[in-house]
Scaffold this motif. Structure first.
Motif, PDB file in Angstrom:
ATOM      1  N   LEU A 133      -8.978  -1.986 -42.657  1.00 34.88           N
ATOM      2  CA  LEU A 133     -10.081  -2.839 -42.234  1.00 34.88           C
ATOM      3  C   LEU A 133     -11.378  -2.391 -42.903  1.00 34.88           C
ATOM      4  O   LEU A 133     -11.589  -1.201 -43.171  1.00 34.88           O
ATOM      5  N   SER A 134     -12.236  -3.340 -43.150  1.00 38.08           N
ATOM      6  CA  SER A 134     -13.572  -2.994 -43.641  1.00 38.08           C
ATOM      7  C   SER A 134     -14.413  -2.521 -42.464  1.00 38.08           C
ATOM      8  O   SER A 134     -14.068  -2.748 -41.289  1.00 38.08           O
ATOM      9  N   LEU A 135     -15.549  -1.871 -42.774  1.00 40.07           N
ATOM     10  CA  LEU A 135     -16.455  -1.432 -41.716  1.00 40.07           C
ATOM     11  C   LEU A 135     -16.964  -2.640 -40.918  1.00 40.07           C
ATOM     12  O   LEU A 135     -17.085  -2.572 -39.689  1.00 40.07           O
ATOM     13  N   LYS A 136     -17.225  -3.731 -41.611  1.00 40.91           N
ATOM     14  CA  LYS A 136     -17.702  -4.931 -40.941  1.00 40.91           C
ATOM     15  C   LYS A 136     -16.696  -5.427 -39.902  1.00 40.91           C
ATOM     16  O   LYS A 136     -17.047  -5.670 -38.733  1.00 40.91           O
ATOM     17  N   HIS A 137     -15.411  -5.544 -40.305  1.00 40.12           N
ATOM     18  CA  HIS A 137     -14.403  -6.053 -39.381  1.00 40.12           C
ATOM     19  C   HIS A 137     -14.158  -5.078 -38.231  1.00 40.12           C
ATOM     20  O   HIS A 137     -13.887  -5.505 -37.098  1.00 40.12           O
ATOM     21  N   ALA A 138     -14.260  -3.789 -38.507  1.00 39.13           N
ATOM     22  CA  ALA A 138     -14.077  -2.797 -37.449  1.00 39.13           C
ATOM     23  C   ALA A 138     -15.185  -2.919 -36.404  1.00 39.13           C
ATOM     24  O   ALA A 138     -14.925  -2.901 -35.195  1.00 39.13           O
ATOM     25  N   ILE A 139     -16.439  -3.040 -36.873  1.00 39.16           N
ATOM     26  CA  ILE A 139     -17.566  -3.176 -35.955  1.00 39.16           C
ATOM     27  C   ILE A 139     -17.445  -4.454 -35.129  1.00 39.16           C
ATOM     28  O   ILE A 139     -17.672  -4.467 -33.911  1.00 39.16           O
ATOM     29  N   GLU A 140     -17.060  -5.541 -35.795  1.00 35.61           N
ATOM     30  CA  GLU A 140     -16.923  -6.810 -35.088  1.00 35.61           C
ATOM     31  C   GLU A 140     -15.869  -6.720 -33.986  1.00 35.61           C
ATOM     32  O   GLU A 140     -16.059  -7.216 -32.879  1.00 35.61           O
ATOM     33  N   TYR A 141     -14.744  -6.060 -34.293  1.00 34.44           N
ATOM     34  CA  TYR A 141     -13.673  -5.932 -33.293  1.00 34.44           C
ATOM     35  C   TYR A 141     -14.115  -5.044 -32.139  1.00 34.44           C
ATOM     36  O   TYR A 141     -13.971  -5.397 -30.965  1.00 34.44           O
ATOM     37  N   ILE A 174     -15.039   3.372 -39.152  1.00 37.58           N
ATOM     38  CA  ILE A 174     -16.325   3.841 -38.629  1.00 37.58           C
ATOM     39  C   ILE A 174     -16.430   5.350 -38.747  1.00 37.58           C
ATOM     40  O   ILE A 174     -17.449   5.893 -39.201  1.00 37.58           O
ATOM     41  N   VAL A 175     -15.361   6.034 -38.351  1.00 34.65           N
ATOM     42  CA  VAL A 175     -15.359   7.503 -38.435  1.00 34.65           C
ATOM     43  C   VAL A 175     -15.555   7.947 -39.881  1.00 34.65           C
ATOM     44  O   VAL A 175     -16.274   8.915 -40.166  1.00 34.65           O
ATOM     45  N   ASN A 176     -14.942   7.225 -40.821  1.00 35.64           N
ATOM     46  CA  ASN A 176     -14.996   7.619 -42.241  1.00 35.64           C
ATOM     47  C   ASN A 176     -16.127   6.923 -43.017  1.00 35.64           C
ATOM     48  O   ASN A 176     -16.192   7.022 -44.245  1.00 35.64           O
ATOM     49  N   SER A 177     -16.977   6.246 -42.319  1.00 34.23           N
ATOM     50  CA  SER A 177     -18.048   5.495 -43.003  1.00 34.23           C
ATOM     51  C   SER A 177     -19.027   6.429 -43.726  1.00 34.23           C
ATOM     52  O   SER A 177     -19.234   7.574 -43.321  1.00 34.23           O
ATOM     53  N   THR A 178     -19.633   5.916 -44.795  1.00 32.07           N
ATOM     54  CA  THR A 178     -20.641   6.674 -45.543  1.00 32.07           C
ATOM     55  C   THR A 178     -22.033   6.222 -45.112  1.00 32.07           C
ATOM     56  O   THR A 178     -22.189   5.179 -44.461  1.00 32.07           O
ATOM     57  N   GLN A 179     -23.037   6.980 -45.537  1.00 32.07           N
ATOM     58  CA  GLN A 179     -24.402   6.616 -45.191  1.00 32.07           C
ATOM     59  C   GLN A 179     -24.796   5.296 -45.828  1.00 32.07           C
ATOM     60  O   GLN A 179     -25.468   4.461 -45.204  1.00 32.07           O
ATOM     61  N   SER A 180     -24.351   5.077 -47.040  1.00 32.46           N
ATOM     62  CA  SER A 180     -24.715   3.826 -47.723  1.00 32.46           C
ATOM     63  C   SER A 180     -24.088   2.622 -47.026  1.00 32.46           C
ATOM     64  O   SER A 180     -24.697   1.537 -46.957  1.00 32.46           O
ATOM     65  N   GLU A 181     -22.871   2.774 -46.506  1.00 31.13           N
ATOM     66  CA  GLU A 181     -22.216   1.673 -45.783  1.00 31.13           C
ATOM     67  C   GLU A 181     -22.979   1.358 -44.490  1.00 31.13           C
ATOM     68  O   GLU A 181     -23.163   0.185 -44.143  1.00 31.13           O
ATOM     69  N   ILE A 182     -23.421   2.398 -43.787  1.00 31.88           N
ATOM     70  CA  ILE A 182     -24.178   2.183 -42.551  1.00 31.88           C
ATOM     71  C   ILE A 182     -25.549   1.572 -42.881  1.00 31.88           C
ATOM     72  O   ILE A 182     -26.048   0.692 -42.157  1.00 31.88           O
ATOM     73  N   ASP A 183     -26.152   2.023 -44.012  1.00 32.16           N
ATOM     74  CA  ASP A 183     -27.428   1.429 -44.436  1.00 32.16           C
ATOM     75  C   ASP A 183     -27.286  -0.066 -44.641  1.00 32.16           C
ATOM     76  O   ASP A 183     -28.145  -0.858 -44.225  1.00 32.16           O
ATOM     77  N   GLU A 184     -26.199  -0.476 -45.282  1.00 38.86           N
ATOM     78  CA  GLU A 184     -25.959  -1.895 -45.534  1.00 38.86           C
ATOM     79  C   GLU A 184     -25.763  -2.641 -44.219  1.00 38.86           C
ATOM     80  O   GLU A 184     -26.170  -3.803 -44.069  1.00 38.86           O
ATOM     81  N   LEU A 185     -25.131  -1.985 -43.251  1.00 36.09           N
ATOM     82  CA  LEU A 185     -24.897  -2.592 -41.940  1.00 36.09           C
ATOM     83  C   LEU A 185     -26.234  -2.914 -41.252  1.00 36.09           C
ATOM     84  O   LEU A 185     -26.415  -3.977 -40.653  1.00 36.09           O
ATOM     85  N   VAL A 186     -27.206  -1.977 -41.386  1.00 38.44           N
ATOM     86  CA  VAL A 186     -28.510  -2.141 -40.719  1.00 38.44           C
ATOM     87  C   VAL A 186     -29.423  -3.080 -41.493  1.00 38.44           C
ATOM     88  O   VAL A 186     -30.120  -3.928 -40.910  1.00 38.44           O
ATOM     89  N   CYS A 187     -29.407  -2.969 -42.819  1.00 33.32           N
ATOM     90  CA  CYS A 187     -30.395  -3.701 -43.636  1.00 33.32           C
ATOM     91  C   CYS A 187     -29.865  -4.982 -44.260  1.00 33.32           C
ATOM     92  O   CYS A 187     -30.639  -5.744 -44.864  1.00 33.32           O
TER      93      CYS A 187
END
Length: 565
Positions: free
Chosen positions: A456-464, A479-492
């Motif tokens: 699953l992508s981070l997006k689909h994991a968060i949505e679920y 989510i556990v293995n997410s990087t800082q850049s992936e979380i940055d994209e999630l917020v911004c």
């Protein structure tokens, strides 16, 4: 009286003078007929008597039984009696050819009975007439039968032996008690020991098998030889279909004894077959019946264990239908062999762990030798055992031996791992232990899982996870293995609905409501992403949204910390 003592008493009674009528009695299935057959053969071989055998059970009236007896006497062949009136008439005509005309008689039963004394010289010498199964002849009057026996002994000097179960005479009991003193010369009771019954009913077997038959029959109180013989036939049928070793048979014989005995009603007040193969049948009942309580106690004392496919798929259907499912039994034999190997492997693995921890006399080399002996069980040791064993070997200072052992296990079991079904929640069943498995094992299972389920992508994991109150490893891993850049994209990023779900998901972790979660590092990355926005773009619309949410959470101060470079 035991079987041998009863046999000796019967032989002695037959040798006595003035014992024209002997009664041999005992319970059903106690071996009365079997005992007589053994005595009969020796009497005939030694010329001491001419035994003629009749089972009263085969005749529906006293007249039919008398006709059969006279036919046997005249023909000297018990095998001819079953042909009834036809043979009787032939026998009469044969006798008439040897008699003067004035002595010839009609074929009337009453006539022939009246004339028998006249022609007794034509009857077999030293005749011993054996009447068996008297209590089973429901339509035969006991008074008439005993009267006829008196006629045979008084008028024809024929000796008679009666074989019966006195306790099952029912309504005939009173007549028997009234006439036995006048008719019966001597009564002999057969009360075989359990050992006698097993010896006769089961016969010769390997000692280990016979011991189990004997022990289990004794526990149930089964002394019915016919029931024991049926157990032996069942054992023979199974053995012919699928040869097993002694260890396997000692596990199966208790079921053969119990279920065959139940099937033949050989256990007084015993359980039903359904109760025997469903050992927890009484649980959950508020008020079990007395029969159910007795059945439960008996099964508990018998200690059959938990019935499996042998009882339910093989043995019970065979007892009920006579059809033995050879394919099912072959599959079961394979399974029981694997089960026993698994038990042996578990015992040896426990011994290795125990010696490692407590045996001060075992050297490292001794322990490693014992460890290597476990390679023969790679097909039955599970991943938990393998990982624990490998961990011990690492502690012994031989990590390369541990890795080699685990690698061999993975290779040996790869075919089953590569085809095993795994739903998306598979790893959740291992949530407490999977992280303890050796890395090689984790990798093998992960490879199979990845082949079945794309990550699953981070997006689909968060949505679920935002939409559900629970989650599985598949959803939490991104989510556990997410990087800082992936979380940055999630917020911004431009997806404001995803941003809303991310805030909803991380809120408990940002507020500090949850402790010890594997999501905390990702939550810290989320706070860092929000801090970057409010620090670098404080006048932006996004910064005001973030500040509002953190203020509502009561943690606005977390945005004031320096951002991590």
């Amino acid at each position: 009286m035991s079987f041998e003592k009863t046999k000796s008493a019967l032989i002695s009674a037959l040798a006595l003078r003035d014992t024209p009528v002997i009664a041999l009695h005992g319970p059903w299935g106690s071996g009365k007929t079997h005992l007589w057959m053994g005595v009969s053969a020796s009497l005939e071989n030694e010329g001491k008597a001419t035994p003629l055998y009749v089972s009263c059970m085969a005749y529906g009236s006293s007249a039919a039984l008398k006709s059969a007896i006279i036919t046997i006497l005249l023909s000297r062949s018990s095998s001819l009696a079953k042909h009834g009136e036809k043979i009787f008439n032939l026998a009469i005509r044969l006798v008439n050819t040897k008699l003067p005309e004035e002595l010839q008689f009609s074929t009337s039963l009453s006539d022939i009975q009246a004339l028998l004394p006249t022609i007794k010289n034509f009857l077999p010498t030293n005749t011993l007439l054996v009447l068996d199964d008297i209590e089973r002849a429901a339509e035969i009057d006991i008074r008439e039968l005993l009267g006829f026996v008196g006629f045979l002994t008084n008028q024809l000097q024929i000796r008679v032996m009666l074989i019966l179960n006195k306790s099952k005479l029912g309504e005939k009991q009173e007549a028997w008690e009234q006439l036995r003193e006048k008719i019966i010369s001597i009564e002999i009771s057969l009360e075989p020991t359990p050992a006698d019954c097993v010896s006769i009913g089961i016969g010769e077997l390997p000692k280990a098998h016979l011991n189990v038959f004997s022990d289990r029959a004794r526990r149930l109180g089964v002394t019915n030889i016919r029931a024991l013989q049926h157990m032996r036939r069942t054992y023979d049928a199974l053995k012919t279909t699928q040869p097993l070793n002694d260890e396997h048979w000692t596990q199966l014989i208790p079921s053969i004894v119990l279920l065959t005995a139940i099937h033949l009603n050989a256990i007084e007040n015993g359980p039903t077959i359904e109760q025997a193969i469903t050992p927890f049948f009484i649980f959950g009942k508020k008020k079990p019946t007395e029969q159910e309580e007795n059945a439960s106690k008996m099964l508990g004392d018998y200690n059959l264990g938990t019935p499996d496919n042998f009882e339910t798929k093989i043995l019970v259907p065979y007892l009920r239908t006579g059809h033995l499912d050879g394919q099912a039994f072959a599959a079961y034999a394979t399974e029981i062999h694997r089960r026993n190997r698994s038990q042996a492997a578990g015992a040896k693995a426990k011994e290795f762990a125990l010696r490692f921890k407590w045996d001060g006399d075992s050297s490292v080399d001794d322990l490693l030798t014992l460890f290597e002996s476990l390679r023969q069980f790679l097909d039955v040791l599970n991943e938990s055992y393998i990982s624990q064993l490998a961990d011990i070997v690492v502690q012994l200072g031989a990590p390369e031996r541990a890795d080699s052992f685990v690698k061999s296990w993975v290779e040996h079991n790869m075919a089953s791992i590569s085809t095993m079904p795994m739903d998306e929640y598979f790893f959740d069943s291992y949530s407490l232990d999977f992280h303890k498995f050796h890395p090689f094992i984790q990798a093998a299972y992960q490879k199979r899982y990845d082949a079945l389920h794309s990550p699953l992508s981070l997006k689909h994991a968060i949505e679920y996870l935002a939409a559900h109150n629970s989650w599985a490893n598949r959803h939490s891993t991104p989510i556990v293995n997410s990087t800082q850049s992936e979380i940055d994209e999630l917020v911004c990023g431009p997806d404001f609905e995803l941003r809303e779900r991310a805030f909803r998901f991380f809120a408990p972790y940002v507020r500090g409501d949850v402790h010890g979660s594997s999501f905390h590092p990702a939550a810290e990355r989320f706070i860092e992403a929000c801090r970057k926005v409010t620090t670098n773009e404080p006048a932006s619309r996004l910064a005001s949204i973030i500040q509002r949410e953190f203020q509502e959470l009561g943690v606005a101060e977390k945005l004031n910390k320096p951002i991590t470079q």
